[in-house]
Design a protein around this motif. Structure first.
Motif, PDB file in Angstrom:
ATOM      1  N   LEU A 225      -6.799   0.678   6.713  1.00 29.47           N
ATOM      2  CA  LEU A 225      -5.826   1.477   7.446  1.00 29.47           C
ATOM      3  C   LEU A 225      -6.400   2.012   8.754  1.00 29.47           C
ATOM      4  CD1 LEU A 225      -4.277   3.437   4.440  1.00 29.47           C
ATOM      5  CD2 LEU A 225      -3.300   1.484   5.652  1.00 29.47           C
TER       6      LEU A 225
ATOM      7  N   TYR B 195      -8.597   1.334   0.498  1.00 34.07           N
ATOM      8  CA  TYR B 195      -7.666   1.011   1.570  1.00 34.07           C
ATOM      9  C   TYR B 195      -8.007   1.700   2.890  1.00 34.07           C
ATOM     10  CZ  TYR B 195      -4.590  -0.758  -2.132  1.00 34.07           C
ATOM     11  OH  TYR B 195      -4.059  -1.451  -3.178  1.00 34.07           O
ATOM     12  N   ILE B 196      -8.834   2.730   2.841  1.00 33.15           N
ATOM     13  CA  ILE B 196      -9.082   3.534   4.035  1.00 33.15           C
ATOM     14  C   ILE B 196      -9.655   2.717   5.192  1.00 33.15           C
ATOM     15  CG2 ILE B 196     -10.460   5.438   4.978  1.00 33.15           C
ATOM     16  CD1 ILE B 196     -10.029   6.931   2.354  1.00 33.15           C
TER      17      ILE B 196
ATOM     18  N   ASN C 172      -1.326   8.964  -4.585  1.00 34.83           N
ATOM     19  CA  ASN C 172      -2.768   8.906  -4.389  1.00 34.83           C
ATOM     20  C   ASN C 172      -3.113   7.683  -3.542  1.00 34.83           C
ATOM     21  OD1 ASN C 172      -5.578   9.663  -4.941  1.00 34.83           O
ATOM     22  ND2 ASN C 172      -5.631   7.771  -6.146  1.00 34.83           N
ATOM     23  N   LEU C 173      -4.039   7.829  -2.608  1.00 35.83           N
ATOM     24  CA  LEU C 173      -4.475   6.729  -1.764  1.00 35.83           C
ATOM     25  C   LEU C 173      -5.784   6.166  -2.285  1.00 35.83           C
ATOM     26  CD1 LEU C 173      -4.273   4.947   0.782  1.00 35.83           C
ATOM     27  CD2 LEU C 173      -5.448   6.776   2.045  1.00 35.83           C
ATOM     28  N   ASN C 174      -5.773   4.903  -2.660  1.00 31.63           N
ATOM     29  CA  ASN C 174      -6.982   4.222  -3.108  1.00 31.63           C
ATOM     30  C   ASN C 174      -7.996   4.221  -1.964  1.00 31.63           C
ATOM     31  OD1 ASN C 174      -8.958   2.263  -3.798  1.00 31.63           O
ATOM     32  ND2 ASN C 174      -7.502   1.256  -5.178  1.00 31.63           N
TER      33      ASN C 174
ATOM     34  N   GLU D  14       2.400   1.798  -3.421  1.00 34.32           N
ATOM     35  CA  GLU D  14       1.418   2.286  -4.392  1.00 34.32           C
ATOM     36  C   GLU D  14       1.134   3.773  -4.176  1.00 34.32           C
ATOM     37  OE1 GLU D  14      -3.310   1.614  -5.327  1.00 34.32           O
ATOM     38  OE2 GLU D  14      -2.085  -0.163  -4.868  1.00 34.32           O
ATOM     39  N   VAL D  15       1.003   4.171  -2.905  1.00 33.72           N
ATOM     40  CA  VAL D  15       0.747   5.582  -2.598  1.00 33.72           C
ATOM     41  C   VAL D  15       1.936   6.438  -3.027  1.00 33.72           C
ATOM     42  CG1 VAL D  15       0.425   7.242  -0.721  1.00 33.72           C
ATOM     43  CG2 VAL D  15      -0.841   5.089  -0.710  1.00 33.72           C
TER      44      VAL D  15
ATOM     45  N   ILE E 215       0.844  -1.202   0.000  1.00 29.93           N
ATOM     46  CA  ILE E 215       0.000   0.000   0.000  1.00 29.93           C
ATOM     47  C   ILE E 215       0.879   1.250   0.000  1.00 29.93           C
ATOM     48  CG2 ILE E 215      -1.636   1.354   1.365  1.00 29.93           C
ATOM     49  CD1 ILE E 215      -2.882  -1.277   2.299  1.00 29.93           C
ATOM     50  N   LYS E 216       1.930   1.252   0.840  1.00 31.20           N
ATOM     51  CA  LYS E 216       2.842   2.402   0.884  1.00 31.20           C
ATOM     52  C   LYS E 216       3.486   2.641  -0.480  1.00 31.20           C
ATOM     53  CE  LYS E 216       4.176   1.876   5.753  1.00 31.20           C
ATOM     54  NZ  LYS E 216       5.307   1.545   6.643  1.00 31.20           N
TER      55      LYS E 216
END
Length: 355
Positions: A145, A141-142, A136-138, A130-131, A127-128
């Motif tokens: 997280l 994933y929120i 950008n944060l998908n 990809e961001v 995830i890190k």
């Protein structure tokens, strides 16, 4: 079984998942008790376990290593997870092609689900990454997280490192202590080479992405590819016959209501599950008490029952007192469990009445 060596058996029945078959704190007392009956200079451990607590595995190894400088482990079936960690503390590992160790990747239980610590950490790293690459944060994933704290991530890393550190330390200290020359070149083995080999083996055993599941079987050929020396006892006809005969008897014992065995040549401790009207299968402990397990047939709750023999004694924490009228009322569902036959068995075995 092997001349001049003490024998300690620690075995659990994989098929009794409703019982505490994992390596747990309660095992320490029984193992220490059995070790106190041994007086030799070398020890063979026969082990059968699905694994369990790495911290308890460490304590078991400390108990054994305080008494013995020469320790071998015999694995006729499976020694998974924390059982594999124990195996790495031994000078010699004896297996046959049917035997198996398992990955030592730490498992974490969260919200009722158990999963790999390494898988969690690698997922967070992905995830890190990809961001970082997309800036950008998908949104998907929120929720993930939000449900994971930094402390939990650190705990996962610590759990993963714990097993690797133990295995590396023990391989260097015990398994490699007599590895002084390379078998191919004959050149001396350096401390740095022992450390490197131990690090590689520990990392391999802990790599979830390699084994994919925590229950994966690691065979002799897998271990030899890691350059870990294994004694294949199937090549010794007499020894293999003795181990297989004992293992058959052990499995027959575990086909009863017994779920754990702690055994030496001279003494045994059995832990049993008891359905209603079934007596306990072992003699009472010292101190004029008998403790045994009872499963409620209605709600399947497990209870430890303490029977005081001859004289009144305080009921230990976590135990229920043997009922004077032989009828145990399940604290959870109020089902009546008849312990008459348990009373008869205990009193006939000991010659002492339950009070």
């Amino acid at each position: 079984m092997r001349s001049g060596r003490d024998i300690l058996v620690y075995a659990a029945d994989y098929n009794k998942g409703n019982a505490p078959i994992s390596i747990i704190f309660d095992d320490l007392l029984a193992i220490n008790d059995q070790l106190s009956n041994l007086n030799g200079n070398a020890l063979d451990i026969i082990i059968e376990t699905p694994g369990g607590s790495g911290e308890v595995a460490e304590d078991i190894v400390k108990l054994i290593r305080e008494k013995y400088d020469d320790v071998a482990i015999i694995i006729p079936g499976w020694a998974k997870s924390a059982g594999t960690i124990i195996a790495m503390s031994c000078d010699e590992i004896l297996m046959e092609p049917a035997s198996a160790l398992g990955p030592i990747d730490a498992q974490i239980t969260r919200n009722g689900k158990t999963f790999s610590a390494e898988a969690l950490l690698k997922g967070m790293d992905e995830i890190k990454a990809e961001v970082t690459s997309t800036n950008n944060l998908n949104m998907a994933y929120i929720p993930i997280l939000q449900g994971i704290s930094p402390g939990e991530l650190q705990g996962a890393k610590n759990a993963l490192d714990f097993a690797k550190v133990l295995v590396k330390e023990w391989l260097i200290k015990y398994k490699f202590k007599d590895w002084n020359h390379h078998s191919t070149s004959g050149l001396p083995v350096t401390v740095q080479e022992k450390e490197q080999r131990a690090e590689e083996i520990a990392s391999d055993l802990a790599e979830h992405s390699k084994w994919l599941t925590h229950g994966r079987s690691i065979k002799i050929t897998d271990l030899e590819r890691m350059k870990l020396k294994i004694n294949d006892y199937s090549k010794d006809v007499e020894l293999a016959d003795a181990i297989r005969r004992y293992y058959t008897l052990l499995k027959m014992t575990l086909d009863t209501n017994i779920y754990k065995v702690y055994e030496t040549v001279e003494s045994q401790i059995f832990k049993s599950l008891h359905e209603p009207n079934q007596p306990p299968a072992h003699k009472p402990d010292q101190g004029n008490i008998a403790v045994f397990d009872v499963n409620c047939p209605n709600c399947r709750s497990l209870y430890k029952i303490q029977a005081n023999l001859g004289v009144e004694k305080p009921i230990e924490k976590g135990h229920l007192e043997f009922p004077s009228d032989n009828i145990l009322i399940c604290p959870k569902c109020r089902f009546e469990i008849n312990l008459s036959q348990a009373r008869q068995q205990i009193e006939s075995q000991t010659g002492i009445p339950i009070v």
